[in-house]
Design an enzyme around this catalytic site. Structure first.
Site, PDB file in Angstrom:
ATOM      1  N   CYS A  57      13.767 -55.172  -9.038  1.00 51.00           N
ATOM      2  CA  CYS A  57      13.225 -54.225  -8.051  1.00 51.00           C
ATOM      3  C   CYS A  57      13.079 -52.869  -8.711  1.00 51.00           C
ATOM      4  CB  CYS A  57      14.082 -54.175  -6.786  1.00 51.00           C
ATOM      5  SG  CYS A  57      15.755 -53.551  -7.023  1.00 51.00           S
ATOM      6  N   ASP A  95      11.497 -51.745   0.842  1.00 57.16           N
ATOM      7  CA  ASP A  95      12.612 -51.108   0.132  1.00 57.16           C
ATOM      8  C   ASP A  95      13.568 -50.434   1.118  1.00 57.16           C
ATOM      9  OD1 ASP A  95      14.304 -49.738  -1.514  1.00 57.16           O
ATOM     10  OD2 ASP A  95      12.731 -49.155  -2.915  1.00 57.16           O
ATOM     11  N   ARG A 143      17.789 -54.081  -3.479  1.00 60.35           N
ATOM     12  CA  ARG A 143      17.254 -55.420  -3.231  1.00 60.35           C
ATOM     13  C   ARG A 143      17.588 -56.443  -4.311  1.00 60.35           C
ATOM     14  NH1 ARG A 143      11.312 -53.294  -2.668  1.00 60.35           N
ATOM     15  NH2 ARG A 143      12.258 -51.941  -4.243  1.00 60.35           N
TER      16      ARG A 143
HETATM   17  P1  4NP Z   1      15.802 -50.841  -4.880  1.00 57.67           P
HETATM   18  O1  4NP Z   1      15.816 -49.465  -4.078  1.00 57.67           O
HETATM   19  O2  4NP Z   1      14.546 -50.822  -5.703  1.00 57.67           O
HETATM   20  O3  4NP Z   1      15.781 -51.905  -3.831  1.00 57.67           O
HETATM   21  O4  4NP Z   1      17.067 -50.849  -5.711  1.00 57.67           O
HETATM   22  C1  4NP Z   1      15.642 -48.206  -4.693  1.00 57.67           C
HETATM   23  C2  4NP Z   1      16.724 -47.553  -5.253  1.00 57.67           C
HETATM   24  C3  4NP Z   1      16.555 -46.327  -5.868  1.00 57.67           C
HETATM   25  C4  4NP Z   1      15.296 -45.754  -5.943  1.00 57.67           C
HETATM   26  C5  4NP Z   1      14.222 -46.412  -5.388  1.00 57.67           C
HETATM   27  C6  4NP Z   1      14.388 -47.644  -4.783  1.00 57.67           C
HETATM   28  N1  4NP Z   1      15.100 -44.506  -6.561  1.00 57.67           N
HETATM   29  O5  4NP Z   1      13.977 -43.987  -6.540  1.00 57.67           O
HETATM   30  O6  4NP Z   1      16.037 -43.970  -7.154  1.00 57.67           O
END
Ligand code: 4NP
Length: 164
Positions: A8, A123, A14
């Protein structure tokens, strides 16, 4: 051994949820020795950080721990090291292709592409809704395991010692 890498954007919400729920599912089916399962990010934004508390709290409801997991970025070498690289949304797939330089062996898919209703997994870092994330991930993982059974990659007649 089937090597699966979930991917992800940040590797804190996720993809670690998918990693640890799948580890739990295959253990309950007595298949843990058939798999090597991990997760990674397309960005370096969260590198070294532990799993987001929203994912940790949701998985705690099912007795699943994410202890010891810290975010890491996808590398080009992951493409040779894994059999399946499963992204959560289209944007992950385009970033994965950019990092690995292509997908000649068709190892890359969205997790929910295995389901009857192919779609992105939203997300929860932005939506705040980890319940929907969990339901989507379970749907995708069950569909992925069904796909592996149809491919004769894993046996169908394994015991399921408890629904996830
Ligand atoms: P993930 O969620 O992709 O599901 O782990 C996110 C976690 C952090 C960030 C974006 C999405 N970020 O921009 O730091």
């Amino acid at each position: 051994m089937i090597r699966v890498l979930f991917v992800c954007l940040g590797n804190i919400c996720r993809s670690p949820m998918a990693e640890f729920v799948m580890k739990d599912m295959v253990k309950k089916r007595g298949l843990e020795h058939e798999f090597y399962i991990a997760s990674a990010a397309t960005s370096s934004e969260e590198t070294g950080n532990p799993v987001h508390h929203g994912t940790r709290n949701k998985l705690m409801q099912y007795g699943i721990s994410t202890a010891g997991k810290y975010a890491r970025k996808l590398t080009k070498k992951d493409y040779t090291d894994y059999d399946y690289l499963l992204g959560m949304e289209e944007r992950n797939l385009s970033n994965m292709l950019r990092i690995t330089g292509g997908d000649p062996k068709e190892k890359m898919h969205r997790l929910l592409d295995f389901s009857d209703n192919p779609r992105d997994i939203a997300d929860p870092w932005f939506t705040g809704n980890f319940d929907v994330t969990y339901d989507d991930i379970v749907e995708g993982l069950e569909a992925f395991l069904d796909f592996l059974i149809q491919e004769n990659a894993i046996p169908a007649n394994t015991q399921n010692n408890g629904a996830v």
